[in-house]
Enzyme design. Structure first.
Site, PDB file in Angstrom:
ATOM      1  N   HIS A 100       0.999  -0.882  -0.426  1.00 55.40           N
ATOM      2  CA  HIS A 100      -0.458   0.129   0.404  1.00 55.40           C
ATOM      3  C   HIS A 100       0.898   1.359  -0.211  1.00 55.40           C
ATOM      4  O   HIS A 100       2.005   0.927   0.184  1.00 55.40           O
ATOM      5  CB  HIS A 100      -1.049  -0.153   1.482  1.00 55.40           C
ATOM      6  CG  HIS A 100      -0.623  -0.066   2.698  1.00 55.40           C
ATOM      7  ND1 HIS A 100       0.692  -0.765   2.937  1.00 55.40           N
ATOM      8  CD2 HIS A 100      -0.348   0.795   3.722  1.00 55.40           C
ATOM      9  CE1 HIS A 100       0.971  -0.531   4.213  1.00 55.40           C
ATOM     10  NE2 HIS A 100       0.388   0.767   4.375  1.00 55.40           N
ATOM     11  N   ASP A 109       5.527   4.531   4.875  1.00 55.16           N
ATOM     12  CA  ASP A 109       6.487   3.770   5.725  1.00 55.16           C
ATOM     13  C   ASP A 109       6.713   1.999   5.449  1.00 55.16           C
ATOM     14  O   ASP A 109       7.119   1.081   5.505  1.00 55.16           O
ATOM     15  CB  ASP A 109       5.885   2.978   7.440  1.00 55.16           C
ATOM     16  CG  ASP A 109       5.296   2.783   7.504  1.00 55.16           C
ATOM     17  OD1 ASP A 109       3.449   3.154   6.726  1.00 55.16           O
ATOM     18  OD2 ASP A 109       4.657   2.172   8.274  1.00 55.16           O
ATOM     19  N   HIS A 161      -7.581  -0.981   5.471  1.00 55.68           N
ATOM     20  CA  HIS A 161      -6.719  -0.129   6.290  1.00 55.68           C
ATOM     21  C   HIS A 161      -6.286   1.642   5.127  1.00 55.68           C
ATOM     22  O   HIS A 161      -6.148   2.407   5.364  1.00 55.68           O
ATOM     23  CB  HIS A 161      -4.664  -0.828   6.908  1.00 55.68           C
ATOM     24  CG  HIS A 161      -4.081  -0.210   6.559  1.00 55.68           C
ATOM     25  ND1 HIS A 161      -3.998   0.963   7.704  1.00 55.68           N
ATOM     26  CD2 HIS A 161      -2.757   0.426   6.409  1.00 55.68           C
ATOM     27  CE1 HIS A 161      -2.652   1.660   8.151  1.00 55.68           C
ATOM     28  NE2 HIS A 161      -2.673   1.410   6.955  1.00 55.68           N
ATOM     29  N   ASP A 165      -0.070  -3.691   6.109  1.00 53.93           N
ATOM     30  CA  ASP A 165      -0.907  -3.064   6.857  1.00 53.93           C
ATOM     31  C   ASP A 165      -2.493  -3.939   7.860  1.00 53.93           C
ATOM     32  O   ASP A 165      -2.687  -3.079   8.055  1.00 53.93           O
ATOM     33  CB  ASP A 165      -0.794  -1.923   7.346  1.00 53.93           C
ATOM     34  CG  ASP A 165       0.511  -1.605   8.206  1.00 53.93           C
ATOM     35  OD1 ASP A 165       1.416  -2.769   7.824  1.00 53.93           O
ATOM     36  OD2 ASP A 165       1.305  -0.186   7.679  1.00 53.93           O
TER      37      ASP A 165
END
Ligand code: ZN
Ligand code: FE
Length: 255
Positions: free
Chosen positions: A56, A60, A114, A133
């Protein structure tokens, strides 16, 4: 075909991953949390970087894309649903697409929640899934862009994988997740035991990731939305799975 996986902590609580196809030597970075850390790991392993597989668009996860592409000329594969936010993307993939890493292959699943375009990479022959995530040990990603309904469907795709599938999450959030899990699932003996194991591991600085599908089914409150005891503990007895999941996620957001 067999893969080797190199896992390393970076940034404040991320895990970086290098996946190496043994037969051909081709190597992929799963996300790019920290280009310097990825280059250091490549050097230590003696591997060259051929691909980046992004899950995604968050910084980070894709923040190191451009520096790594410039150094290695690697191909960047990423989610079609948010391709405009993946720096340097070469190939856009979605549900059911196959991604080849030398002689090994990953199947892509879309897991919105997310973020809306979030994808995961499942290497079925190697029993490994890189989930970004979407799910964490005893936790799940915050719903920044998607709805509870979408995230429940996404988590259900992971829950349906073979029980011994190893789940490589992108963060070490396990200790905090265990504390929350115990607050909504206090009578779960598997959970109590796991929370103790996690405390012991973290006291030594040992990673608690990867986890497995079986372990998450037994202890992750976000997969246990249909469990009677959990529903009773959160005041949602008899609720449908999505509503109970939504309540659990909301409770975690303010825990
Ligand atoms: Zn993220
Ligand atoms: Fe992240």
């Amino acid at each position: 075909m067999p893969i080797d996986i190199r896992q390393f902590p970076c940034l404040s609580d991320n895990y970086g991953y290098l996946v190496h196809d043994r037969e051909t030597g081709e190597t992929a970075a799963i996300d790019t949390p920290d280009a310097a850390a990825i280059n250091r790991e490549l050097a230590e392993a003696g591997w060259r970087l051929h691909y980046i597989f992004n899950t995604h668009h968050h910084f980070d996860h894709a923040g190191g894309n451009e520096a790594l592409k410039e150094k290695w000329g690697c191909k960047i594969i990423g989610p079609q649903g948010e391709a405009d936010r993946i720096p340097g993307i070469d190939r856009r993939v979605g549900e059911g697409d196959t991604v080849q890493l030398g002689a090994s292959k990953a199947v892509v699943h879309e897991t919105p929640g997310h973020t809306l375009g979030h994808i995961i990479y499942h290497f079925p022959e190697d029993g490994a899934a890189f989930v970004g995530d979407t799910i964490f040990a005893m936790g799940c990603g915050r719903l920044f862009e998607g709805t509870p309904d979408q995230m429940w469907t996404s988590l259900s795709k992971i829950a349906a994988m073979p029980a011994d599938t190893k789940i490589y999450c992108a963060h070490e959030y396990t200790k905090a997740n265990a504390a929350f899990a115990l607050s909504v699932d206090p009578d779960n003996d598997d959970l109590k035991k796991r929370a103790e194991d996690v405390d012991a591991l973290r006291a030594k600085g040992t990673p608690t990731v990867p986890t497995t599908v079986a372990l998450e089914l037994a202890t992750n409150p976000f997969l246990r939305a249909e469990d009677e005891n959990l529903q009773a503990a959160i005041g949602m007895k008899g609720a449908n799975a999505v509503d109970a999941f939504a309540k659990t996620r909301a409770l975690k957001d303010s825990f």
